[in-house]
Design an enzyme around this catalytic site. Structure first.
Site, PDB file in Angstrom:
ATOM      1  CG  LEU A 277      -1.970  -1.053   1.385  1.00 20.90           C
ATOM      2  CD1 LEU A 277      -2.704  -0.896   2.716  1.00 20.90           C
ATOM      3  CD2 LEU A 277      -2.962  -1.016   0.229  1.00 20.90           C
ATOM      4  CG  ASP A 278       0.573   4.247  -2.976  1.00 18.37           C
ATOM      5  OD1 ASP A 278       1.492   3.500  -3.357  1.00 18.37           O
ATOM      6  OD2 ASP A 278      -0.305   4.705  -3.730  1.00 18.37           O
ATOM      7  NE  ARG A 279       5.262   8.889   2.692  1.00 14.82           N
ATOM      8  CZ  ARG A 279       4.911  10.131   3.027  1.00 14.82           C
ATOM      9  NH1 ARG A 279       4.594  10.403   4.280  1.00 14.82           N
ATOM     10  NH2 ARG A 279       4.889  11.089   2.127  1.00 14.82           N
ATOM     11  CB  THR A 281      -3.045   4.036   0.753  1.00 15.97           C
ATOM     12  OG1 THR A 281      -2.954   4.865  -0.413  1.00 15.97           O
ATOM     13  CG2 THR A 281      -4.309   3.202   0.667  1.00 15.97           C
TER      14      THR A 281
END
Length: 594
Positions: A277-279, A281
């Site tokens: 997951l993106d930072r 998110t």
């Protein structure tokens, strides 16, 4: 011969005049002057009665005259009772096919030896044992999880373009975060080494040299929200990841990452990545506890056997019912992590469904059927309903309509340039790390005047590291008002002795007051030891970052309303709780407003 590997050329060929070098030939094992002849310089006879041609290599003749002894020892002469010549221990064959096989075998052995040497060096690199988790610890302040600065060894193998150059010249050119005098000091102090051995500034780099530089490392704060475990078994770990937290060590994040926190707070180590997951998110994240389980679920995701559902809050009134976007997505820049809709991109499909609308913003259920980078965010931008606090795709840097309909109105090069010049590259672009900034360099952006208004970095006047005298460390810090009193003054141990602890120059002289904002903190309530401790806060007189005042990030810089809600496989399903901002009557807190 070149570099120890025999080169065979077709016969007949030109012949080398060797009489002048007979004395060097006689120095080889089992070789006596009477045991060879050079009739007309076309061949020479060795023990066993066989005749071997002297071939002209496709190399300058001076190579032989200058390197006779260096290269000839690769030819191992046999005893007088041996059948003939050996090359690297292999019998010299008569057939060309056998000759090629011998050459390939020699080359294979050389490569194998190099790999073994590289593996041995890598095994000595720091950060691959349980000791790494004890390098430092956390403390909580003003709603942020922070990491006490600690000494860390960055390592990299010599790049091809550096071979043959002086180590100081390479650092002066390639790593411009500090002046050349600082790297000279590190080399002489033994905190910048080659193969974990101290060298002088005149040392010339070679292939496979391992460069190691010990630094006083500072990490970026994240929100002080605990990680909630959803499922824990012998094969699988499923959790609800808070926003602002990277999954893996990268860039300026190491201990402030999911994998380190799981190891330090839950004793969950050696986890295998299944997805990311993106930072910024938040939401559902899975790790395998063994390679087999990780591969199984990773394969299911890759084969699109897993239904993923995300929720987000977007600007405006999203259309009721279901909306599908199939626009291809292209990566504009991997370095800063930016994408856009483009005919040159990869096929991409996302389904959207409105869940509720509060009069200003909408909560949308998102089902990505492909796994492209920033897929949901880019498709929402294209549809004209960007995530309401998306710091990247909800911005006029993409044009007056913020990229709606794919209308940006500028080249990719101009877009990248504008992104970097307008915003801080880490906080705003949300980069999970950059190779050029994660080794020996500090970010070049810290000195960019364009970032002055961002409130992220404020240099302060203090004793520059070059004014520190290692011969008189105490004198340099005593009665100096610029040296903080509520921390421990330290210097690193020489990297050639990695087991040694940092050198303590002075213990803390006073305790810092604890902010009242920390007492009701959820993470601090769970881990009382995360209160600030002056004994654990280290300050290094030679550390640039110790002398730079970094303003704490605001909550609005660390929160994005995009959440991984549900993952459903062929015979399994996991779901997190919905975040508070997904409630129908939710109103945005003041501290999260842009």
């Amino acid at each position: 011969m070149n570099g120890g590997t025999p080169y065979l050329v077709p016969w007949p060929a030109m012949h080398l005049p060797l009489p002048a070098h007979l004395s060097k030939l006689t120095g080889l094992p089992h070789m006596q002057p009477q045991q060879f002849t050079l009739p007309q310089f076309t061949h020479f006879t060795l023990p066993g009665g066989q005749v071997y041609p002297i071939n002209q290599m496709t190399l300058p003749p001076t190579l032989f005259t200058q390197n006779m002894v260096t290269h000839l020892p690769k030819i191992i002469m046999p005893p007088t009772d041996s059948p003939g010549l050996l090359i690297n221990g292999f019998p010299y064959p008569a057939k060309l096919a056998e000759k090629r096989k011998i050459i390939e075998e020699i080359a294979h052995n050389d490569v194998k030896k190099a790999k073994i040497e590289t593996k041995a060096l890598k095994a000595k690199r720091p950060g691959f044992t349980d000791d790494r988790y004890g390098e430092t610890s956390y403390y909580v302040e003003a709603g942020l999880r922070k990491v006490y600065p600690y000494y860390f060894t960055f390592t990299t193998f010599t790049k091809g373009r550096w071979v043959g150059e002086k180590i100081l010249d390479v650092f002066a050119r390639e790593f411009r975060a500090h002046p050349v005098e600082e790297y000279e000091r590190c080399i002489l102090d033994g905190t910048l080494t080659v193969n974990y051995e101290q060298v002088d500034t005149e040392y010339r780099l070679r292939h496979n040299d391992l460069l190691a530089n010990i630094v006083h490392r500072h990490e970026t704060p994240v929100l002080s929200k605990p990680i909630e475990l959803i499922h824990l078994s012998d094969e699988l770990v499923v959790l609800d990841k808070p926003c602002s937290l990277p999954v893996h060590p990268c860039g300026r994040y190491r201990h402030n990452t999911v994998v380190f926190i799981l190891a330090k707070e839950y004793n969950l180590k050696n986890l295998r990545t299944i997805h990311r997951l993106d930072r910024l998110t938040s939401g559902l994240l899975m790790f395998g506890r063994n390679p087999k389980k990780a591969r199984e679920l990773e394969q299911q995701i890759r084969n699109r056997q897993v239904m993923k559902e995300y929720v987000c809050r977007v600007d405006g009134e999203f259309p009721p019912g279901r909306t599908e976007c199939c626009q291809p997505v292209e990566v504009v820049s991997y370095k800063i992590g930016v994408c856009k809709v483009s005919v040159h991109g990869k096929e991409c499909r996302t389904e959207f469904e409105r869940m509720n609308f509060n009069g200003k913003t909408s909560v949308v259920l998102c089902r990505p059927f492909t796994g492209r980078m920033h897929q949901i965010r880019v498709h929402l931008q294209y549809l004209g309903y960007p995530v309401m606090n998306d710091p990247l795709y909800n911005h006029t840097v993409f044009g007056a309509e913020k990229g709606k309909g794919g209308n940006i109105g500028k080249s990719d090069e101009k877009l990248i340039s504008d992104l970097i010049s307008i915003h801080n590259a880490e906080n705003w672009l949300g980069m999970d790390g950059d190779s050029e900034l994660s080794m020996f360099n500090k970010s070049d952006l810290a000195d960019d005047p364009a970032l002055g208004s961002s409130g992220c970095v404020v240099p302060v006047h203090s004793v520059h590291h070059n004014n520190f005298d290692p011969a008189n460390p105490i004198g340099c810090i005593e009665n100096n008002p610029l040296v903080p009193r509520n921390c421990t003054i330290t210097r690193p141990p020489p990297i050639t002795r990695p087991c040694r602890s940092p050198v303590v120059l002075r213990p803390p002289l006073e305790a810092a007051p604890i902010s009242s904002l920390t007492y009701n903190d959820e993470l601090l309530t769970k881990f009382g030891e995360y209160r600030y401790s002056p004994d654990k806060m280290t300050w290094d007189p030679n550390c640039y970052e110790c002398k730079v005042r970094y303003r704490d990030p605001k909550a609005k810089d660390l929160v994005m309303y995009l959440h991984a809600w549900t993952y459903k496989g062929p015979d399994w399903q996991f779901q997190t709780r919905l975040p508070p901002w997904a409630e129908p009557n939710w109103e945005q807190p003041e501290n999260e407003k842009k």
